[in-house]
Design an enzyme around this catalytic site. Structure first.
Site, mmCIF file in Angstrom:
data_model
loop_
_atom_site.group_PDB
_atom_site.id
_atom_site.type_symbol
_atom_site.label_atom_id
_atom_site.label_comp_id
_atom_site.label_asym_id
_atom_site.label_seq_id
_atom_site.Cartn_x
_atom_site.Cartn_y
_atom_site.Cartn_z
ATOM 1 N N ASP A 432 59.912 80.393 63.069
ATOM 2 C CA ASP A 432 59.745 80.699 64.489
ATOM 3 C C ASP A 432 60.824 81.722 64.845
ATOM 4 O O ASP A 432 61.844 81.810 64.156
ATOM 5 C CB ASP A 432 59.913 79.404 65.291
ATOM 6 C CG ASP A 432 59.971 79.656 66.779
ATOM 7 O OD1 ASP A 432 59.071 80.335 67.281
ATOM 8 O OD2 ASP A 432 60.928 79.191 67.425
ATOM 9 N N ASP A 632 56.358 74.340 68.298
ATOM 10 C CA ASP A 632 56.378 74.385 66.827
ATOM 11 C C ASP A 632 55.981 73.046 66.201
ATOM 12 O O ASP A 632 55.811 72.964 64.985
ATOM 13 C CB ASP A 632 57.785 74.751 66.319
ATOM 14 C CG ASP A 632 58.244 76.109 66.817
ATOM 15 O OD1 ASP A 632 57.417 77.046 66.806
ATOM 16 O OD2 ASP A 632 59.416 76.231 67.228
#
Length: 739
Positions: A432, A632
């Site tokens: 990420d 996430d």
């Protein structure tokens, strides 16, 4: 205690009285077959049973009775008392074992000396009998008691092997001493083997003592973490008086005073004073962090020179330190996939060895001639002694315990053994962007003023202080030290910015669209600077009055100092890196270019992250996902190895199998190297445990006798057996000093 679903409870209980891997298998099997038990796992190295059961069918007391029935016990006290009781039990056990071992060695020495060098001296057999009897029947009685308990339940473990081998040697020797004529009439000498029986007990007790001490060292990470919390704190009462209070009595909302050099006891928020705090136990970073009003502090961290008061927010099991300790304990107690195979082998190992010992005796009896019975008994005894499954049982869990503990010391929290074993296979890592590669905290990276006017700075600060936009906070921090001024008519304009009045003039803060809608002129100087910043993918915001722009501000989420180094390291390890972000294409491209990441995707929705992980898995890759946010969590759950940044959201850390406490990306290559070292250690341990038995058992049975007349002495077999367990644990402990 963790509730898995509505009716299912998962708990961990210490198992008392286990002596080998087969014991763990026996205890696990009996619990697994109890009504209402969904899953059960016993780890010999940690001595813990992890069990999931239906609360409306069974309970801890029923499980304890079942385990007691096969000769062991469960400690079912609540968790706060459990650790103290367990330490007291281990301390007592270690002292008793030490006393037994010392006495066994003292009493065995004269038996060995007489048996080896003075066997023809007057009353030699009686003296050896006198010295060996307390060793076998008193100091070694535990082996016979446990073996009998196992036999009653048609089970066998290491104690069965020891009891059979020493018992046979001792009884055979007593018979030969009292009825020597039985052999003399058959033309044979009546040998006694008191020294073998006594020395086997002594060596096995010594091996257990060394093993117990070494196993204690493997959990040193837990002891270090537990030692970080002070026993008492100074609580500031409502009337201002200070009271020394035990840590157990602190509740959320209490005001706690921390003096220079003291450890912080619970998690909380600073309400007055300031100081630098050593947070290296959390972040792994040696540089102390400044803590002032409204800053968070965490249990186990160490205050430096200043003094401050903070309000307790999380106490007891809720503190970050308590969560870390729980995670490390759970991970150390979890089983690696390879351990499940080893457990199956250990379960059938003891009966197989007894079978081999009986077959050995029969073979010697048939083929051994005049000395067949004696040599057969000795060979059978030696097989029983040398074939201890302890080394096999300790091979995997000790390496896992040390590996997980080592990770915790380095700020890498590993939730289970499976992820530690799997991390070495990772060949694709999905990262990420925000909070993982970048700081996750927008910062002002540049500000250009039309005229450097203090009044304008005060107005800008005052508007941004009232704004709820995340970027406003970055401007407020940048203007720290500037005095605020009074405003009127503040209005937040969704998606564009904000405006307010000061001395009959209207001021605007926001994007270019806001300025265009209000026909505000942008001077060339400010426009050029804004264009330059936009090319660098920085977010540009404007400050203006009703006529013209007064300032342009660049804001960006800075790349972490260590991100470039970590990305280079991972690529050097042959790992493919992929950056996924919800940001626009320009920002993603700029970040990828600055960090050296070759593959990236912009404007990615949370669900698409999980889909991308699946795509990589379908290509045959072992994928690790690294993230820090709620967005996430789906991708983290999908990945083979999931890694959360410790400064991110709670849900990301709950889902992930590993947590990097400091959010430093360089910890990821460290975690992969730790995985490789741990798995290599497990393989070494298993190789030596297996090869030891593969070579030792045939030699003990007498396979070399027809070739060179060599027969293994039962005493040497006892020493070898003890050393095999110690060598496996020592090899695991080497992980503690590897880089």
């Amino acid at each position: 205690m963790a509730v898995k679903d509505k009716n299912t409870i998962m708990q961990t209980f210490p198992v008392l009285g286990m002596t080998c891997a087969a014991c763990a298998g026996s205890a696990e099997s009996i619990v697994q077959h109890q009504e209402g038990v969904v899953n059960a796992s016993v780890n010999f190295a940690t001595g813990n049973l992890t069990v999931e059961y239906l609360s409306d069918i069974t309970n801890a007391e029923k499980l304890q009775k079942a385990v007691q029935g096969v000769g062991y016990d469960l400690l079912i006290e609540d968790e706060t008392k459990q650790q103290e009781t367990l330490e007291a039990i281990h301390e007592k056990k270690f002292k008793q074992l030490k006393t037994k071992t010392i006495w066994a060695i003292i009493l065995s020495l004269p038996v060995v000396v007489i048996g080896m060098f003075f066997m023809d001296m007057p009353y030699a057999n009686l003296i050896m009998w006198a010295f060996s009897t307390p060793v076998v029947l008193w100091l070694g009685r535990g082996f016979f008691i446990n073996a009998w308990k196992q036999a009653k339940h048609r089970s066998a473990n290491m104690d069965t092997l020891v009891a059979l081998s020493t018992g046979i040697a001792y009884v055979f020797s007593v018979f030969n001493m009292l009825f020597a004529d039985f052999w003399h009439q058959r033309g044979l000498h009546a040998h006694v083997y008191f020294e073998a029986a006594a020395v086997i007990i002594a060596f096995i007790l010594l091996g257990k003592l060394l093993e117990e001490k070494a196993k204690g060292n493997t959990s040193s990470a837990i002891k270090k973490l537990m030692g970080l919390q002070p026993k008492t704190v100074i609580v500031v009462q409502a009337n201002g008086t200070e009271k020394q209070t035990p840590i157990e009595e602190v509740i959320a909302g209490d005001i706690i005073l921390v003096k220079p050099g003291e450890k912080i006891a619970v998690d909380g928020m600073v309400i007055s004073g300031s100081s630098y705090v050593d947070e290296s136990m959390l972040s792994g970073e040696p540089v102390p962090v400044l803590k002032k009003e409204n800053e968070k502090v965490f249990a186990g961290t160490i205050n430096q020179k200043g003094s401050f008061q903070f309000r307790a927010v999380k106490v007891g099991k809720e503190t970050m330190l308590a969560h870390i300790i729980k995670m490390v304990q759970d991970a150390q107690g979890s089983k690696a996939p390879v351990q499940k195979l080893v457990d199956k082998i250990a379960g059938i190992f003891v009966p197989t060895v007894i079978g081999i010992a009986i077959f050995t005796f029969i073979l010697w009896f048939v083929l051994g001639g005049n000395n067949g019975v004696v040599q057969g008994l000795l060979a059978a005894v030696t097989v029983l002694v040398i074939a201890c499954p302890c080394a096999l049982g300790l091979a995997t869990p000790t390496a896992i315990m040390v590996g997980v503990g080592r990770g915790a010391e380095k700020g890498i929290l590993i939730k289970d053994a499976e992820s530690l074993e799997l991390a070495k296979k990772v060949n694709a890592i999905v990262l990420d962007k925000t909070g993982t590669i970048t700081e996750g905290r927008p910062q002002v990276t540049g500000i250009e003023w039309l005229n450097n006017d203090d009044t304008c700075k005060s107005i800008l600060l005052s508007i941004e202080k009232q704004s709820e936009h995340p970027l406003a906070e970055a401007v407020v921090k940048h203007l720290d030290g500037v005095a605020a001024t009074a405003l009127s008519g503040f209005d937040s304009i969704t998606g564009k910015g904000a405006k307010a009045n000061h001395n009959s003039e209207t001021y605007f803060v926001g994007n270019k669209k806001l300025l265009a809608e209000n026909n505000i002129n942008i001077p060339e100087k400010l426009q050029q600077q804004a264009d330059e910043w936009s090319k660098l993918s920085k977010t540009v915001i404007w400050f203006a009055n009703s006529k013209q722009a007064l300032s342009v501000i660049a804001i960006s989420d800075e790349i972490k100092e260590t991100s470039v180094q970590a990305i280079t390291e991972m690529q050097d390890m042959g790992i493919d890196l992929y950056m996924l972000t919800g940001d626009n294409e320009a920002t993603a491209k700029a970040i990828a270019g600055q960090t050296g990441i070759k593959h990236y995707k912009a404007e990615v929705l949370p669900q698409h992250k999980a889909d991308f992980v699946k795509e990589l898995q379908q290509q045959g890759k072992t994928v690790a996902m690294v993230g820090d946010g709620i967005n996430d969590s789906t991708a983290l759950a999908t990945a083979d190895v999931s890694i959360a940044m410790g400064k991110g959201s709670d849900i990301a850390m709950d889902v992930a199998k590993m947590t990097i406490i400091s959010s430093d990306l360089t910890k990821i290559p460290q975690a992969i190297r730790l995985s490789k070292q741990t798995v290599a250690t497990i393989k070494q341990n298993l190789f030596w445990a297996f090869i030891y038995n593969v070579i030792g058992i045939p030699v003990a049975a007498g396979i070399l006798y027809p070739i060179n007349g060599f027969l293994l002495n039962p005493m040497i077999a006892g020493a070898a057996m003890a050393l095999s367990s110690v060598s496996v644990v020592s090899n695991s402990l080497r992980l503690r000093w590897k880089k």
